[in-house]
Every structure is written in C-alpha cells, then in structure tokens.
Write a protein that holds these residues in place. Structure first.
Motif, PDB file in Angstrom:
ATOM      1  N   PHE A  19     -10.123  11.345   4.890  1.00 20.04           N
ATOM      2  CA  PHE A  19     -10.016  10.031   4.273  1.00 20.04           C
ATOM      3  C   PHE A  19      -8.934   9.239   4.999  1.00 20.04           C
ATOM      4  O   PHE A  19      -7.912   9.794   5.393  1.00 20.04           O
ATOM      5  N   LEU A  20      -9.156   7.961   5.150  1.00 21.03           N
ATOM      6  CA  LEU A  20      -8.202   7.079   5.807  1.00 21.03           C
ATOM      7  C   LEU A  20      -7.629   6.114   4.784  1.00 21.03           C
ATOM      8  O   LEU A  20      -8.343   5.266   4.251  1.00 21.03           O
ATOM      9  N   GLY A  21      -6.349   6.274   4.476  1.00 23.90           N
ATOM     10  CA  GLY A  21      -5.673   5.361   3.567  1.00 23.90           C
ATOM     11  C   GLY A  21      -5.026   4.233   4.347  1.00 23.90           C
ATOM     12  O   GLY A  21      -4.362   4.488   5.365  1.00 23.90           O
ATOM     13  N   ILE A  22      -5.221   3.011   3.913  1.00 27.35           N
ATOM     14  CA  ILE A  22      -4.701   1.840   4.626  1.00 27.35           C
ATOM     15  C   ILE A  22      -3.936   0.948   3.656  1.00 27.35           C
ATOM     16  O   ILE A  22      -4.428   0.623   2.582  1.00 27.35           O
ATOM     17  N   GLU A  23      -2.728   0.571   4.056  1.00 27.87           N
ATOM     18  CA  GLU A  23      -1.934  -0.383   3.289  1.00 27.87           C
ATOM     19  C   GLU A  23      -1.745  -1.636   4.148  1.00 27.87           C
ATOM     20  O   GLU A  23      -1.214  -1.559   5.261  1.00 27.87           O
ATOM     21  N   LEU A  24      -2.177  -2.759   3.619  1.00 27.23           N
ATOM     22  CA  LEU A  24      -2.070  -4.034   4.333  1.00 27.23           C
ATOM     23  C   LEU A  24      -1.039  -4.916   3.638  1.00 27.23           C
ATOM     24  O   LEU A  24      -1.106  -5.125   2.427  1.00 27.23           O
ATOM     25  N   SER A  25      -0.083  -5.422   4.411  1.00 27.68           N
ATOM     26  CA  SER A  25       0.907  -6.345   3.877  1.00 27.68           C
ATOM     27  C   SER A  25       1.142  -7.448   4.896  1.00 27.68           C
ATOM     28  O   SER A  25       0.589  -7.414   6.002  1.00 27.68           O
ATOM     29  N   SER A  26       1.966  -8.421   4.537  1.00 36.29           N
ATOM     30  CA  SER A  26       2.239  -9.519   5.458  1.00 36.29           C
ATOM     31  C   SER A  26       3.222  -9.118   6.549  1.00 36.29           C
ATOM     32  O   SER A  26       3.398  -9.852   7.526  1.00 36.29           O
ATOM     33  N   GLN A  27       3.863  -7.940   6.414  1.00 33.45           N
ATOM     34  CA  GLN A  27       4.820  -7.480   7.413  1.00 33.45           C
ATOM     35  C   GLN A  27       4.268  -6.397   8.340  1.00 33.45           C
ATOM     36  O   GLN A  27       4.607  -6.341   9.519  1.00 33.45           O
ATOM     37  N   ALA A  28       3.419  -5.522   7.805  1.00 37.04           N
ATOM     38  CA  ALA A  28       2.978  -4.377   8.600  1.00 37.04           C
ATOM     39  C   ALA A  28       1.665  -3.816   8.084  1.00 37.04           C
ATOM     40  O   ALA A  28       1.230  -4.117   6.971  1.00 37.04           O
ATOM     41  N   VAL A  29       1.057  -2.985   8.926  1.00 37.31           N
ATOM     42  CA  VAL A  29      -0.136  -2.224   8.572  1.00 37.31           C
ATOM     43  C   VAL A  29       0.232  -0.752   8.630  1.00 37.31           C
ATOM     44  O   VAL A  29       0.790  -0.289   9.628  1.00 37.31           O
ATOM     45  N   LYS A  30      -0.068  -0.021   7.563  1.00 37.33           N
ATOM     46  CA  LYS A  30       0.219   1.408   7.517  1.00 37.33           C
ATOM     47  C   LYS A  30      -1.088   2.172   7.342  1.00 37.33           C
ATOM     48  O   LYS A  30      -1.919   1.790   6.510  1.00 37.33           O
ATOM     49  N   VAL A  31      -1.264   3.230   8.126  1.00 40.29           N
ATOM     50  CA  VAL A  31      -2.456   4.071   7.995  1.00 40.29           C
ATOM     51  C   VAL A  31      -2.019   5.521   7.843  1.00 40.29           C
ATOM     52  O   VAL A  31      -1.029   5.948   8.436  1.00 40.29           O
ATOM     53  N   VAL A  67      -4.608  -9.557  11.815  1.00 35.64           N
ATOM     54  CA  VAL A  67      -4.208  -8.341  11.105  1.00 35.64           C
ATOM     55  C   VAL A  67      -5.072  -7.170  11.555  1.00 35.64           C
ATOM     56  O   VAL A  67      -4.606  -6.042  11.668  1.00 35.64           O
ATOM     57  N   ALA A  68      -6.349  -7.442  11.827  1.00 40.75           N
ATOM     58  CA  ALA A  68      -7.266  -6.387  12.291  1.00 40.75           C
ATOM     59  C   ALA A  68      -6.793  -5.806  13.616  1.00 40.75           C
ATOM     60  O   ALA A  68      -6.942  -4.599  13.854  1.00 40.75           O
ATOM     61  N   GLN A  69      -6.210  -6.632  14.495  1.00 39.01           N
ATOM     62  CA  GLN A  69      -5.697  -6.135  15.764  1.00 39.01           C
ATOM     63  C   GLN A  69      -4.565  -5.143  15.549  1.00 39.01           C
ATOM     64  O   GLN A  69      -4.476  -4.113  16.234  1.00 39.01           O
ATOM     65  N   ALA A  70      -3.686  -5.439  14.599  1.00 37.76           N
ATOM     66  CA  ALA A  70      -2.607  -4.501  14.263  1.00 37.76           C
ATOM     67  C   ALA A  70      -3.181  -3.228  13.661  1.00 37.76           C
ATOM     68  O   ALA A  70      -2.696  -2.119  13.934  1.00 37.76           O
ATOM     69  N   LEU A  71      -4.229  -3.365  12.846  1.00 35.87           N
ATOM     70  CA  LEU A  71      -4.866  -2.203  12.239  1.00 35.87           C
ATOM     71  C   LEU A  71      -5.518  -1.321  13.306  1.00 35.87           C
ATOM     72  O   LEU A  71      -5.393  -0.088  13.274  1.00 35.87           O
ATOM     73  N   ILE A  72      -6.205  -1.935  14.255  1.00 31.88           N
ATOM     74  CA  ILE A  72      -6.841  -1.182  15.334  1.00 31.88           C
ATOM     75  C   ILE A  72      -5.794  -0.403  16.130  1.00 31.88           C
ATOM     76  O   ILE A  72      -5.982   0.767  16.485  1.00 31.88           O
ATOM     77  N   SER A  73      -4.654  -1.047  16.399  1.00 30.74           N
ATOM     78  CA  SER A  73      -3.577  -0.393  17.140  1.00 30.74           C
ATOM     79  C   SER A  73      -3.026   0.797  16.366  1.00 30.74           C
ATOM     80  O   SER A  73      -2.769   1.865  16.940  1.00 30.74           O
ATOM     81  N   ALA A  74      -2.850   0.648  15.052  1.00 28.40           N
ATOM     82  CA  ALA A  74      -2.332   1.739  14.224  1.00 28.40           C
ATOM     83  C   ALA A  74      -3.307   2.911  14.183  1.00 28.40           C
ATOM     84  O   ALA A  74      -2.909   4.082  14.257  1.00 28.40           O
ATOM     85  N   VAL A  75      -4.593   2.598  14.065  1.00 26.29           N
ATOM     86  CA  VAL A  75      -5.619   3.646  14.025  1.00 26.29           C
ATOM     87  C   VAL A  75      -5.642   4.426  15.342  1.00 26.29           C
ATOM     88  O   VAL A  75      -5.759   5.660  15.359  1.00 26.29           O
ATOM     89  N   VAL A  86      -9.799   4.084   2.156  1.00 25.27           N
ATOM     90  CA  VAL A  86      -9.302   3.866   0.801  1.00 25.27           C
ATOM     91  C   VAL A  86      -8.090   2.951   0.902  1.00 25.27           C
ATOM     92  O   VAL A  86      -7.199   3.181   1.726  1.00 25.27           O
ATOM     93  N   THR A  87      -8.060   1.907   0.104  1.00 20.91           N
ATOM     94  CA  THR A  87      -6.929   0.988   0.106  1.00 20.91           C
ATOM     95  C   THR A  87      -6.615   0.587  -1.327  1.00 20.91           C
ATOM     96  O   THR A  87      -7.336   0.953  -2.259  1.00 20.91           O
ATOM     97  N   ALA A  88      -5.516  -0.150  -1.494  1.00 20.47           N
ATOM     98  CA  ALA A  88      -5.108  -0.535  -2.844  1.00 20.47           C
ATOM     99  C   ALA A  88      -4.522  -1.927  -2.842  1.00 20.47           C
ATOM    100  O   ALA A  88      -3.969  -2.395  -1.836  1.00 20.47           O
ATOM    101  N   LEU A  89      -4.647  -2.577  -3.978  1.00 18.46           N
ATOM    102  CA  LEU A  89      -4.063  -3.899  -4.180  1.00 18.46           C
ATOM    103  C   LEU A  89      -2.652  -3.747  -4.722  1.00 18.46           C
ATOM    104  O   LEU A  89      -2.398  -2.901  -5.594  1.00 18.46           O
ATOM    105  N   ALA A  90      -1.730  -4.546  -4.218  1.00 16.83           N
ATOM    106  CA  ALA A  90      -0.365  -4.534  -4.736  1.00 16.83           C
ATOM    107  C   ALA A  90      -0.367  -4.956  -6.201  1.00 16.83           C
ATOM    108  O   ALA A  90      -1.197  -5.754  -6.639  1.00 16.83           O
ATOM    109  N   ASP A  91       0.590  -4.424  -6.956  1.00 13.36           N
ATOM    110  CA  ASP A  91       0.643  -4.708  -8.392  1.00 13.36           C
ATOM    111  C   ASP A  91       0.787  -6.195  -8.686  1.00 13.36           C
ATOM    112  O   ASP A  91       0.316  -6.676  -9.719  1.00 13.36           O
TER     113      ASP A  91
END
Length: 215
Positions: A19-31, A67-75, A86-91
């Motif tokens: 499973f690939l967990g992804i967190e997207l924010s305005s500062q960074a992409v975490k996988v 943002v997708a470019q940063a995500l591709i680089s992280a992957v 799998v991803t989640a929305l911030a509270d």
C-alpha cells in the motif's frame, strides 16, 4: 529440461500486498510504502519531497501538476512498487459529527436523515460538499437509536487530490480523515504491545519544518 516458477497468489508467490500512503500539503509531499506481512505491517520505504514556496493560502490553490511533479520525485526516491494509494484529509478540511437516529431505517431513509442533518451542520451548499457516513452501533443512552458518524468536506478538496494523483499516474483507493486514521493506528499499536496495558490517554506529537502538531 528446466523448472519454471509459477506465480500463484497465496501458494508460491513471495509478493506481498503493498500500500502507498500519501500525504499532500502546501509545503511538502510525503510517501510511505507498507506491506502486509503474516505478523503485521512492515515499512518498505518512504520519502519526502518539499514543494517550492509559492505563498499559496492553502494547498488547493496550488496547480495540481506542480504538486504531481513533487509526488513523482518522492515516489522515485522511495522506489515504490505499490499501486494502491491511501490518503487522508487534514482535520481542518473536514466536518465530523455524531448524531442519533431511530434504529431500523431502510438505506434510503437513513441517507435522507443524514442529508437533513448535514444541512444543519455544513456551512456551505450541499451541492458543493462530499458526504459520507457510517453507523457506529446502538446508542448507549437510547437502545432504540443508533449512532451515526457524518463526515463532510468541500468537493473541491477531493477533486484537487484526484487531479494530483492522476497527473502523477496514480489512482486513489481510500480517502480517510487524518484524525480517524491516527486513532486507528494508535489502537493497533497498543494492541500489539499487549492487552494488559491500562487504557490511558496517548499523545502524538509531530515536529515539522513549519508547524508542530499535538494530537
């Protein structure tokens, strides 16, 4: 003259579900990539890719392709093999409310009651909202009622995430709520430590470059 190994899931295959967990924010992409093992979950890889500062007030103001470019680089950095995202929305982007309704309603009746409840607590038009709900079980206060958890967010929040993932060549399978996912993770961790431990409050602290979060 030779023996060829066959790939039969669950018999000879050594491939485990990932499973690939992804967190997207305005500062960074975490996988983070996790795999299902016989004795639990195993961490396979992870990576963080920072997004150039743009001064955007929120993440949905960012161009999905950037943002997708940063995500591709992280992957690529993590050498990810998983395809189930799998991803989640911030509270801060969701509205959660638990309410009681009469037990025994049909699915259509239940959905109608949820929509009526949403009209009371969602501060924007329901046409602009994405709604989901789950029956939690019978009410402890009133056995003739069930508790229902309602979750709502702006539709543009989901559409933005789908656009980012699509631009990165990925497809989302699950969109959760950050607080709910965190709570289940803690419960799973506590269960693995031992059931004899007393159930006391647990604090989670995240130290980030721009913010510090306490749950």
């Amino acid at each position: 003259d030779c023996i060829r190994k066959t790939s039969v899931p669950g018999i000879f295959s050594k491939q485990r579900q990932r499973f690939l967990g992804i967190e997207l924010s305005s500062q960074a992409v975490k996988v983070v990539e996790l795999s299902q093992q016989r004795n639990g979950i195993q961490l396979e890889s992870y990576a963080i890719e920072f997004i150039p500062t743009t001064g955007a007030p929120d993440q949905t103001s960012l161009e999905p392709k950037s943002v997708a470019q940063a995500l591709i680089s992280a992957v690529r950095k993590a050498g990810v093999q998983a395809s189930n995202v799998v991803t989640a929305l911030a509270d801060t982007h969701v509205i959660c409310k638990t309410f009681e309704i009469e037990a025994g309603l049909t699915e259509d009746e239940l959905e109608l009651q949820v929509r009526l409840e949403a009209e009371q607590c969602v501060p924007y038009a329901l046409e602009e909202a994405a709604l989901d709900f789950e029956v939690q079980g019978y009410s402890a206060r009133n056995p003739e009622c069930v508790e229902v958890l309602l979750v709502a967010c702006r539709l543009e929040e989901l559409e933005w995430r789908q656009a980012v993932l699509l631009s990165a060549g990925l497809a989302v399978r699950v969109i959760d709520v950050q607080a709910h996912a965190l709570a289940r993770s803690i419960e799973r961790m506590m269960d693995s430590i031992g059931h004899e431990l007393p159930r006391k409050p647990v604090a989670v602290v995240e130290f980030a470059s721009a913010t510090t979060m306490l749950s």
